[in-house]
Design an enzyme around this catalytic site. Sequence first.
Site, PDB file in Angstrom:
ATOM      1  CG  HIS A 192      -2.044   2.394  -9.459  1.00  0.00           C
ATOM      2  ND1 HIS A 192      -3.075   3.146  -9.982  1.00  0.00           N
ATOM      3  CD2 HIS A 192      -1.527   3.159  -8.450  1.00  0.00           C
ATOM      4  CE1 HIS A 192      -3.173   4.289  -9.330  1.00  0.00           C
ATOM      5  NE2 HIS A 192      -2.248   4.320  -8.398  1.00  0.00           N
ATOM      6  CG  HIS A 292       3.745   8.232  -3.798  1.00  0.00           C
ATOM      7  ND1 HIS A 292       3.288   7.881  -2.539  1.00  0.00           N
ATOM      8  CD2 HIS A 292       2.728   7.974  -4.653  1.00  0.00           C
ATOM      9  CE1 HIS A 292       2.048   7.429  -2.637  1.00  0.00           C
ATOM     10  NE2 HIS A 292       1.679   7.475  -3.901  1.00  0.00           N
TER      11      HIS A 292
END
Length: 386
Positions: A192, A292
């Site tokens: 992240h 994603h």
Amino acid sequence: MRITGISTHVVGTPWRNLTYVLVHTDEGLTGVGETRMLGHTDALLGYLHEAEANHIVGSDPFAVEDLVRRMKYGDYGRAGEIVMSGIAVIEMACWDIKGKALGVPVWQLLGGKVNEKVKAYANGWYTTERTPEAYHKAAAAVVERGYRALKIDPFGTGHFELDHAATAYSVSLIEAVRDAIGPETELLVEMHGRFSPATAIRVAKDLAPFKPSWIEEPVPPENLKALAKVAAHTDLPIATGERIHDRYEFRELFELQAADIIQPDLGHIGGINEVRKLAATAETHYVLVAPHNVGGSVLTAASLQLAGCTPNFKILEHFNDFADSEIKKVVKGAPVVGEDGYFTLSDAPGLGVELDVDAAAEFPQQQARFDLWAEGWERRKPKGSR
């Protein structure tokens, strides 16, 4: 055929709002698109309201390229996440209309099928106690469900640096997950964008014995040379790209050879054909594509259309068997991960799915929050939510 208008429907959960857009035509055909915004849902709806009048109404839904070009450049200002997400939902819906009108799935319109099935990886499954024991049990359940790949961010609230104790604990979580899933299931490690290059390189070395199939966003996404530094000091594959909202911005990433897998989000980068073009460029650099996909079943269906016709497609993310799985009912014909851990491509016309507006109304828009720096973020239950 001409577009007569659009309607928007927001499906809300405490940590994510899913925005569905229906595009209506004068011949009675309707297409659907979807994106997931973090904290910008109202801004997206506002943009779509203006774009409906300025660009969308009166357009030919078959002329997808022209509509995308006008929406992206016709307002002069540089398109960012909100505009590109608005373009994406309209673009998807136009492909849906086109496929329905011609009686073929979208993958057929984009070059035909090269992949019969598409491997899925599970995310959103570790909404439990952050302990090795709890993660071992949860990961085992993912494999029992049929998945042959899963992803996890084990790093808590780590930011730039990670001290010895926090590193050891995070590694212990990965060790527990690998033990639960065995050597053949793919283990994908999410970072992240948390770390400095030095920390990312050090942590990658600690993770190497557990053979992750990739490390994702090891450093913040703004500085691609920092990512290239990490790539030069680890043998682990690197994945990135979910926070890049224009395919042109991938150029430097390819030039630096800083990633092995790119992760564009169809709902944020302008839609299906934009990612198809990007995937073709990635193929010339021997880079794989793994979109994603933190949205619902329409975004999953759109991603699968792309997967069907893309030779360098690796794997597709899927949340909806684990995180707020009840929202699957808002989409008829929702894609399903089989017992072998794969999606089977649909032969139905268009995207192969339909939005159930009445079911969607059961999940009204919320003040959704997802703060990766807050303690307990992995549970996906923000403070103040039920």
